[in-house]
Scaffold this motif. Sequence first.
Motif, PDB file in Angstrom:
ATOM      1  N   PRO A  88       0.769  -1.237  -0.020  1.00 31.33           N
ATOM      2  CA  PRO A  88      -0.051  -0.089  -0.167  1.00 31.33           C
ATOM      3  C   PRO A  88       0.891   1.068  -0.208  1.00 31.33           C
ATOM      4  O   PRO A  88       1.955   1.194   0.536  1.00 31.33           O
ATOM      5  CB  PRO A  88      -0.772   0.079   1.183  1.00 31.33           C
ATOM      6  CG  PRO A  88       0.145  -0.966   2.160  1.00 31.33           C
ATOM      7  CD  PRO A  88       0.812  -2.186   1.220  1.00 31.33           C
ATOM      8  N   GLY A  89       0.275   2.215  -0.989  1.00 30.37           N
ATOM      9  CA  GLY A  89       0.905   3.551  -0.484  1.00 30.37           C
ATOM     10  C   GLY A  89       2.162   3.931  -1.520  1.00 30.37           C
ATOM     11  O   GLY A  89       2.389   2.853  -2.167  1.00 30.37           O
ATOM     12  N   LEU A  90       3.029   4.917  -1.492  1.00 32.03           N
ATOM     13  CA  LEU A  90       4.085   5.244  -2.109  1.00 32.03           C
ATOM     14  C   LEU A  90       5.068   5.437  -1.209  1.00 32.03           C
ATOM     15  O   LEU A  90       5.163   6.062  -0.068  1.00 32.03           O
ATOM     16  CB  LEU A  90       3.683   6.565  -2.843  1.00 32.03           C
ATOM     17  CG  LEU A  90       2.565   6.496  -3.994  1.00 32.03           C
ATOM     18  CD1 LEU A  90       2.571   8.116  -4.425  1.00 32.03           C
ATOM     19  CD2 LEU A  90       2.950   5.673  -5.178  1.00 32.03           C
ATOM     20  N   ALA A  91       6.082   4.755  -1.612  1.00 24.76           N
ATOM     21  CA  ALA A  91       7.619   4.944  -0.794  1.00 24.76           C
ATOM     22  C   ALA A  91       8.158   6.267  -0.847  1.00 24.76           C
ATOM     23  O   ALA A  91       8.169   6.885  -1.892  1.00 24.76           O
ATOM     24  CB  ALA A  91       8.630   3.970  -1.403  1.00 24.76           C
ATOM     25  N   MET A  92       8.609   7.053   0.134  1.00 27.79           N
ATOM     26  CA  MET A  92       9.009   8.156   0.430  1.00 27.79           C
ATOM     27  C   MET A  92      10.817   8.063   0.446  1.00 27.79           C
ATOM     28  O   MET A  92      11.343   7.048   1.108  1.00 27.79           O
ATOM     29  CB  MET A  92       8.409   8.868   1.182  1.00 27.79           C
ATOM     30  CG  MET A  92       7.054   9.142   1.240  1.00 27.79           C
ATOM     31  SD  MET A  92       6.268  10.061   2.668  1.00 27.79           S
ATOM     32  CE  MET A  92       6.750  11.764   2.077  1.00 27.79           C
ATOM     33  N   SER A  93      11.501   8.979  -0.145  1.00 30.89           N
ATOM     34  CA  SER A  93      12.857   9.070  -0.138  1.00 30.89           C
ATOM     35  C   SER A  93      13.081  10.212   0.914  1.00 30.89           C
ATOM     36  O   SER A  93      12.658  11.335   1.182  1.00 30.89           O
ATOM     37  CB  SER A  93      13.459   9.442  -1.469  1.00 30.89           C
ATOM     38  OG  SER A  93      12.899  10.644  -2.006  1.00 30.89           O
ATOM     39  N   LYS A  94      14.665   9.834   1.644  1.00 27.11           N
ATOM     40  CA  LYS A  94      15.103  10.625   2.557  1.00 27.11           C
ATOM     41  C   LYS A  94      16.292  11.275   2.346  1.00 27.11           C
ATOM     42  O   LYS A  94      17.182  10.805   1.620  1.00 27.11           O
ATOM     43  CB  LYS A  94      15.401   9.720   3.984  1.00 27.11           C
ATOM     44  CG  LYS A  94      15.989  10.509   5.012  1.00 27.11           C
ATOM     45  CD  LYS A  94      16.001   9.599   6.203  1.00 27.11           C
ATOM     46  CE  LYS A  94      16.597   9.997   7.555  1.00 27.11           C
ATOM     47  NZ  LYS A  94      16.875   9.035   8.612  1.00 27.11           N
TER      48      LYS A  94
END
Length: 397
Positions: A88-94
């Motif tokens: 689920p959802g979208l991966a975020m980058s740091k």
Amino acid sequence: MRRTFPLAVVAGASLALAMSAWAQPPADAEPETCEGTGFVPMPDYQSVEVLADGRVTFRICAPEATAVRLISSDAADVIPLGFGGETPGLAMSKDDEGLWTVTTPAPLEVDTFRFVFRVNGVDVADPEGSSVIGGYPGGVSSVVATGRKAGAFQAYDKNVPHGAVSRIEYFSSSLNAKRPAVVYTPPGYMRSDAAYPVLYLVHGAGDREDGWTAIGRAHYILDNLIAARKAEPMIIVMPLGHTPPRPDADMLANTDFSDDLLTDLVPFIEANFRTVAERGARAMAGLSMGGAHTMSTGLVNPDLFAYVGIFSMGLMSAERVDAYEARNAAALAKASESMKLVYYAMGKTDFLYGSVAPTRAVFEKHGIAHVYVESEGGHTWANWRDYLADFLPRLFK
């Protein structure tokens, strides 16, 4: 012998030392982070940014997090829900300062939607956001509007008069509990002595009494319709659709909600607000679970309600059809004679679409005339806002 130095020499040496210290930060200096500083920390990033092409960028400061995802249940065309084994959802980058970012891969079709950040597996609302919606039994999600032109019907317009939204509490004798509700009063209510018709509008499972305003935008929808002279001014009462859990109580079939609404909430509203207290000035509608409440409360009480709206709900099995008819045969016969409007709406890809045929068959069997609206899309707020905008102008004519 004690040696002394001219004051200018001492001052010059002190300045040189100070400049040297300033130029070379100590080895243990804190690295820069996205966290705000000061007595009232102010971030220097925008947590939600709507881009010119309709895509949306989301950001959250979480330096210690190891995994963050953007989660939404209202934008499945762009943000995966997680059905069928997908993540689920979208991966975020740091980045180096601990700021997590993601931009949706495509423009969002929906104008107003809810979301959370899943930080190390824990769902949190946007820490920098200002609009939230409560969940049931708990938790909150953030709400954002993209400002798409197609969503203008459910958006705040500075050029039209606006009603007031208030939160009330009342004691339910039938449930032996304090209960909340949200009440919309139309523009001009506070400046006049006029009495108004009332719509009782119920949310779906998992939401709370604020669902129809926080994300359903019912108040703005009606404000805009009244300003355009397309709908009558009215009060909207939005109760908590969930009732206290008890053993063996079916969420959709028990009478707890009906008992509370009819015994406690309706009398409370009519005692404390200026209402037209007659059946022709009362309506009830709801989505999903709220649609089930409308079928089991509004439709089968034609002495109290003259208008009902059922959004994205129906009788889902032969057993429920049989039980509903057996319990309400006399009331359905009366409804067929006296209901001014039965409005029924469903999306073509709604997971409850299969309930349409058996539900309409019950209406037809009992001679209940109804307006049926079939739309694109599924079990979503995008549809429910559209249904409400179509339903409201049909009331209290």
